[in-house]
Design a protein around this motif. Structure first.
Motif, PDB file in Angstrom:
ATOM      1  N   ILE A  14       0.838  -1.063   0.021  1.00  0.00           N
ATOM      2  CA  ILE A  14       0.129   0.269  -0.336  1.00  0.00           C
ATOM      3  C   ILE A  14       1.153   1.484   0.066  1.00  0.00           C
ATOM      4  N   TYR A  15       0.693   1.742  -0.912  1.00  0.00           N
ATOM      5  CA  TYR A  15       0.981   3.420  -0.957  1.00  0.00           C
ATOM      6  C   TYR A  15      -0.031   4.576  -0.821  1.00  0.00           C
ATOM      7  N   SER A  16       0.046   5.407  -0.039  1.00  0.00           N
ATOM      8  CA  SER A  16      -0.731   6.425   0.506  1.00  0.00           C
ATOM      9  C   SER A  16      -0.103   7.524   0.509  1.00  0.00           C
ATOM     10  N   LEU A  17      -0.873   8.591   0.339  1.00  0.00           N
ATOM     11  CA  LEU A  17      -0.905   9.501   0.533  1.00  0.00           C
ATOM     12  C   LEU A  17      -1.865  10.825   1.002  1.00  0.00           C
ATOM     13  N   ALA A  18      -1.631  11.692   2.356  1.00  0.00           N
ATOM     14  CA  ALA A  18      -1.862  12.006   2.712  1.00  0.00           C
ATOM     15  C   ALA A  18      -2.797  13.684   2.214  1.00  0.00           C
ATOM     16  N   THR A  19      -3.542  13.489   1.668  1.00  0.00           N
ATOM     17  CA  THR A  19      -4.645  14.462   1.554  1.00  0.00           C
ATOM     18  C   THR A  19      -5.189  15.691   2.487  1.00  0.00           C
ATOM     19  N   ASP A  20      -5.077  15.473   3.656  1.00  0.00           N
ATOM     20  CA  ASP A  20      -5.773  15.843   4.978  1.00  0.00           C
ATOM     21  C   ASP A  20      -4.511  15.804   5.377  1.00  0.00           C
ATOM     22  N   PRO A  21      -4.442  16.378   7.019  1.00  0.00           N
ATOM     23  CA  PRO A  21      -4.103  16.590   7.782  1.00  0.00           C
ATOM     24  C   PRO A  21      -4.373  14.741   8.328  1.00  0.00           C
ATOM     25  N   ILE A  22      -3.723  13.552   8.889  1.00  0.00           N
ATOM     26  CA  ILE A  22      -4.015  12.745   9.484  1.00  0.00           C
ATOM     27  C   ILE A  22      -4.314  12.515  11.640  1.00  0.00           C
ATOM     28  N   TYR A  23      -5.280  12.481  11.754  1.00  0.00           N
ATOM     29  CA  TYR A  23      -5.512  12.536  13.474  1.00  0.00           C
ATOM     30  C   TYR A  23      -5.615  11.247  13.774  1.00  0.00           C
ATOM     31  N   ILE A  24      -4.686  10.181  14.283  1.00  0.00           N
ATOM     32  CA  ILE A  24      -5.215   9.099  14.893  1.00  0.00           C
ATOM     33  C   ILE A  24      -4.699   8.997  16.704  1.00  0.00           C
ATOM     34  N   GLY A  25      -5.609   9.781  17.432  1.00  0.00           N
ATOM     35  CA  GLY A  25      -5.382   9.921  18.982  1.00  0.00           C
ATOM     36  C   GLY A  25      -4.741   9.205  19.342  1.00  0.00           C
ATOM     37  N   THR A  26      -4.140   9.142  20.392  1.00  0.00           N
ATOM     38  CA  THR A  26      -3.866   7.914  21.708  1.00  0.00           C
ATOM     39  C   THR A  26      -5.333   8.000  22.366  1.00  0.00           C
ATOM     40  N   GLY A  27      -5.946   8.924  22.605  1.00  0.00           N
ATOM     41  CA  GLY A  27      -6.900   8.725  23.768  1.00  0.00           C
ATOM     42  C   GLY A  27      -6.688   9.499  25.038  1.00  0.00           C
ATOM     43  N   GLY A  28      -8.051  10.797  24.921  1.00  0.00           N
ATOM     44  CA  GLY A  28      -7.339  11.617  26.249  1.00  0.00           C
ATOM     45  C   GLY A  28      -6.456  12.250  26.427  1.00  0.00           C
ATOM     46  N   TYR A  29      -5.781  13.255  27.066  1.00  0.00           N
ATOM     47  CA  TYR A  29      -4.774  14.454  27.229  1.00  0.00           C
ATOM     48  C   TYR A  29      -3.515  14.003  27.644  1.00  0.00           C
ATOM     49  N   THR A  30      -2.990  14.965  27.207  1.00  0.00           N
ATOM     50  CA  THR A  30      -1.753  14.610  27.923  1.00  0.00           C
ATOM     51  C   THR A  30      -0.847  16.196  28.187  1.00  0.00           C
ATOM     52  N   ILE A  31       0.066  15.988  29.230  1.00  0.00           N
ATOM     53  CA  ILE A  31       0.528  16.946  29.748  1.00  0.00           C
ATOM     54  C   ILE A  31       2.224  17.679  28.417  1.00  0.00           C
ATOM     55  N   GLY A  32       2.090  18.365  28.065  1.00  0.00           N
ATOM     56  CA  GLY A  32       3.240  18.819  26.929  1.00  0.00           C
ATOM     57  C   GLY A  32       2.709  19.875  26.109  1.00  0.00           C
ATOM     58  N   ARG A  33       4.097  19.839  25.137  1.00  0.00           N
ATOM     59  CA  ARG A  33       3.757  20.550  24.038  1.00  0.00           C
ATOM     60  C   ARG A  33       2.283  20.846  23.380  1.00  0.00           C
ATOM     61  N   VAL A  34       1.177  19.545  23.216  1.00  0.00           N
ATOM     62  CA  VAL A  34       0.307  19.677  22.388  1.00  0.00           C
ATOM     63  C   VAL A  34      -0.810  18.113  23.523  1.00  0.00           C
ATOM     64  N   ASP A  35      -1.627  18.934  23.857  1.00  0.00           N
ATOM     65  CA  ASP A  35      -3.507  18.056  24.395  1.00  0.00           C
ATOM     66  C   ASP A  35      -3.553  16.776  24.006  1.00  0.00           C
ATOM     67  N   ASN A  36      -3.699  17.048  23.092  1.00  0.00           N
ATOM     68  CA  ASN A  36      -4.046  15.629  22.305  1.00  0.00           C
ATOM     69  C   ASN A  36      -3.266  14.471  21.213  1.00  0.00           C
ATOM     70  N   THR A  37      -2.212  14.071  21.481  1.00  0.00           N
ATOM     71  CA  THR A  37      -1.003  13.561  20.697  1.00  0.00           C
ATOM     72  C   THR A  37      -2.233  12.443  19.640  1.00  0.00           C
ATOM     73  N   ILE A  38      -0.924  11.834  19.190  1.00  0.00           N
ATOM     74  CA  ILE A  38      -1.405  10.816  17.615  1.00  0.00           C
ATOM     75  C   ILE A  38      -0.420   9.749  18.415  1.00  0.00           C
ATOM     76  N   VAL A  39      -0.712   8.354  17.372  1.00  0.00           N
ATOM     77  CA  VAL A  39      -0.384   7.417  18.168  1.00  0.00           C
ATOM     78  C   VAL A  39       1.377   7.242  16.988  1.00  0.00           C
ATOM     79  N   ARG A  40       2.368   6.578  17.679  1.00  0.00           N
ATOM     80  CA  ARG A  40       3.447   6.715  17.060  1.00  0.00           C
ATOM     81  C   ARG A  40       4.234   4.827  17.194  1.00  0.00           C
TER      82      ARG A  40
END
Length: 372
Positions: A14-40
């Protein structure tokens, strides 16, 4: 690299191109630069689209694709007595829809989590709730009933970042690593005819010049590499080799995580129509223009049909491939992940057989291509 060691397991890239920003969150809030982080990825800390997110979304889209071919709109909701009716699907329905007879049981509840898993498998086909356990969606993606579970025939890998867009003084460049290019079968060997930017590890000695990758200012040397981008032709998107920057593995994660898209959002008070106090939050996402790469495997269990009653009716590998191909257009409109109503999530996908695979791309429309 892809390897198909037998005839019953087909592997696809699968080769894919993001035509919009992609947000797949980890659930909940975190303390840091951003509140809603994404999966890594835990080992590299690189953002990714998990295989579970891809599988769940694609399952829903295959179900939607089947439902548009019903001759009667009532069939999209009710399953009762479908087995006694003829011409459930329109004549123009592709073979993977019309010829797989157990699709007569499919319901919109076959997508997503089963909300009625406590009934028996034999009852499921005649009930209006939960997975039916019979259709190409349930057989292809799996299901679990009170007395029977089915693993499914399609195996989804994660979509990992292959080429990541970064602003530079020479325009947008796509950052990658040599390891990623080899894994995606784009780099054949180290020497070739195409000149690319190669960032040096530590020393400035022998560098041609310096290039900024976001806020990082790094030395580079132009080298000739044998890179083929013919496979990364996603719709009208064409990437040139001269726009690729190869960086060391240890820098790639830092560059990616420093150049993610970060948005600040606020809730609106429905009474005043203004920003709601204390409702400010930030979220990060994979930016548009990112090229991702992954793999899908299809286990063609239909070759075992007839060994037992539960294997009497199974979709072939070609039917499952057609179902994926015909439904992937929904990713371009409805997207994947969270916040899709806020301008996130749209992605384009290309599904290509691995080299050495005897599968071929085909359009399974109406009378074309017998996949029996």
């Amino acid at each position: 690299m892809c390897e198909n060691k037998n005839d019953i397991i087909k592997e696809f890239r699968i080769y894919s191109l993001a035509t919009d920003p992609i947000y797949i969150g980890t659930g909940g809030y975190t303390i840091g630069r951003v509140d809603n982080t994404i999966v890594r990825e835990p080992t590299t800390k690189l953002p990714k689209i998990p295989g579970s997110s891809l599988a769940g979304t694609w399952r829903y889209y295959v179900t939607l694709e089947i439902h548009k071919y019903f001759t009667n709109s009532d069939y999209r909701i009710k399953r009762e007595n479908r087995k006694d009716k003829k011409d459930i699907f329109v004549n123009k329905a592709p073979k993977w829809v019309n010829n797989f007879v157990d699709n007569k049981y499919v319901g919109i509840k076959c997508a997503g989590k089963d909300d009625d898993s406590n009934i028996n498998f034999d009852e499921a086909g005649d009930r209006g709730t939960g997975h039916c356990g019979h259709c190409i969606v349930c057989k292809g993606f799996g299901f679990s009933k009170k007395d029977k579970s089915w693993q499914g025939m399609i195996y989804f890998g994660d979509l990992n970042i292959l080429l990541f867009p970064v602003f530079t003084r020479e325009g947008t460049k796509w950052v990658t690593t040599e390891k990623s290019l080899i894994e995606a079968d784009l780099l054949k060997n180290k020497k070739g005819d195409n000149e690319v930017y190669v960032v040096k590890e530590e020393t400035e000695e022998g560098a041609d010049d310096f290039l900024n990758l976001g806020w990082l200012y790094l030395s580079y040397k132009k080298e000739k590499k044998c890179i083929s981008l013919d496979k990364v032709k996603i719709d009208g998107f064409r990437l040139e080799v001269k726009d690729i920057v190869i960086v060391p593995e240890k820098l790639f994660s830092h560059i990616v995580n420093s150049n993610l898209e970060v948005r600040t959002s606020v809730s609106i008070d429905p009474i005043t129509g203004a920003a709601k106090e204390g409702a400010l939050f930030t979220s990060e996402s994979i930016p548009r223009g990112t090229v991702l790469y992954g793999k899908i495997r299809i286990f063609d269990k239909s070759v075992f049909a007839g060994i037992s009653s539960e294997l009497s009716s199974l979709p072939s590998e070609k039917y499952l491939e057609s179902a994926l191909r015909d439904s992937k257009h929904f990713f371009e409109t409805l997207g994947i992940g969270g916040m899709t109503t806020r301008g996130f999530g749209r992605i384009k996908l290309e599904l290509t057989p691995c080299e050495g695979d005897d599968s071929t791309q085909f359009e399974d429309k109406g009378e074309k291509n017998d996949a029996e």
